[in-house]
Motif scaffolding. Structure first.
Motif, short mmCIF file in Angstrom:
data_model
loop_
_atom_site.label_atom_id
_atom_site.label_comp_id
_atom_site.label_asym_id
_atom_site.label_seq_id
_atom_site.Cartn_x
_atom_site.Cartn_y
_atom_site.Cartn_z
N PRO A 293 -47.41 16.10 68.36
CA PRO A 293 -47.27 14.86 69.22
C PRO A 293 -45.84 14.51 69.69
N PRO A 294 -46.02 13.88 70.90
CA PRO A 294 -44.69 13.60 71.62
C PRO A 294 -43.92 12.81 71.01
N PRO A 295 -42.56 12.71 71.19
CA PRO A 295 -41.72 12.10 70.29
C PRO A 295 -42.00 10.54 70.76
N ALA A 296 -41.75 9.62 69.63
CA ALA A 296 -41.76 8.41 69.92
C ALA A 296 -40.70 7.72 70.87
N ALA A 297 -40.94 6.69 71.56
CA ALA A 297 -39.97 6.27 72.48
C ALA A 297 -38.94 5.77 71.83
N SER A 298 -37.66 6.02 72.53
CA SER A 298 -36.53 5.61 71.89
C SER A 298 -36.45 4.08 71.47
#
Length: 92
Positions: free
Chosen positions: A79-84
Motif C-alpha cells: 500500500p502507498p505510504p501514509a501521508a506525513s
C-alpha cells in the motif's frame, strides 16, 4: 368472545399471511447469504489456483533458463505510504 362473524377467521388469516411473508423473507436472506459465501469461496479458490499455476510456470521456466516472465507469481503491491504527520501538525 363477542366478535362478529368471521372476524376471528380474518385475524387468523392475516397472521398466517404475515408468518408466510416472514418465512419467505428469511428464506430469501438465507439464499442470498449462501450465494455470497459461495461466490467468495470460489473467488478465493480461483486466486489460489492461479497462484499455484504461476509458481509452477516460474519453476519450469527457471529450469529451462528463462530469467523473468510476466506470467510468474507477483507479490501484491504494498500500500502507498501514509501521508506525513508533519503536514497534519502545521496548525499547531
Amino acid at each position: 368472545g363477542r366478535k362478529g362473524l368471521g372476524v376471528e377467521e380474518e385475524v387468523i388469516r392475516k397472521e398466517r399471511e404475515e408468518l408466510s411473508r416472514q418465512q419467505q423473507e428469511v428464506a430469501a436472506m438465507r439464499a442470498s447469504f449462501v450465494s455470497r459465501n459461495k461466490s467468495s469461496f470460489q473467488a478465493k479458490q480461483v486466486a489460489r489456483d492461479l497462484d499455484k499455476a504461476q509458481r509452477v510456470c516460474e519453476t519450469l521456466d527457471r529450469d529451462t533458463g528463462v530469467a523473468s516472465s510476466d506470467l510468474w507469481h507477483q507479490e501484491p503491491a504494498s500500500p502507498p505510504p501514509a501521508a506525513s504527520s508533519a503536514e497534519d501538525n502545521t496548525h499547531a
